[in-house]
Design an enzyme around this catalytic site. Structure first.
Site: not given
Length: 161
Positions: A130-134
């Site tokens: 779940r790409p919270c780095h984006r």
């Protein structure tokens, strides 16, 4: 059941139940994976091991630049309705795209909840998947990340953002 895997960002701890992947996190351990055996599967059911196997393969493909989306069953831990909504919104951010915490708040119909979105991202149990780095600060800065700014920078570069 959990498993430690090696990654370009250091050891990752994967956790799964028979229903699906429930956690991906930076292990924070300095112990080499070989020393701890890499897994802890002590007789727990095969379905959990299958989920971990699939997650390990898909993460390796992602880090090799061969995968853009994850296709894994998820078993999400209980959380608040707001955090669950933020985490679901994270899954909608496409590979190679970025948004701001403010953008996510607006997408959820809560434009004043920028800080709460940041807090929810910080509580994301499925880093990378779940790409919270984006998600970036409103000024375009990197902001926080569970693996540190260097890890966030690496993941964004991997996706050529």
């Amino acid at each position: 059941m959990f498993r430690l895997i090696d990654s370009p960002l250091g050891p990752l701890r994967l956790q799964a139940s028979p229903r699906g992947l429930s956690r991906v996190e930076f292990s924070g351990t300095s112990t080499p994976l070989e020393a701890v055996g890499g897994t802890d599967e002590g007789g727990v059911d095969k379905r959990s091991a299958d989920v971990l196997d699939a997650a390990q393969v898909q993460l390796a493909e992602y880090f090799a630049g061969q995968r853009r989306a994850f296709e894994l069953p998820l078993d999400l831990p209980e959380t608040t309705a707001f955090r669950a909504a933020v985490h679901a919104q994270l899954a909608e951010i496409g590979y190679g795209e970025t948004v701001t915490y403010r953008d996510v708040a607006k997408m959820l119909g809560r434009p004043g909840a920028t800080r709460a979105v940041g807090s929810a991202c910080g509580a994301n149990p499925l880093l990378i998947v779940r790409p919270c780095h984006r998600v970036l600060r409103s000024d375009g800065g990197l902001g926080g990340y569970a693996g540190g700014v260097a890890a966030k920078r690496f993941l964004l570069a991997l996706e050529e953002i």
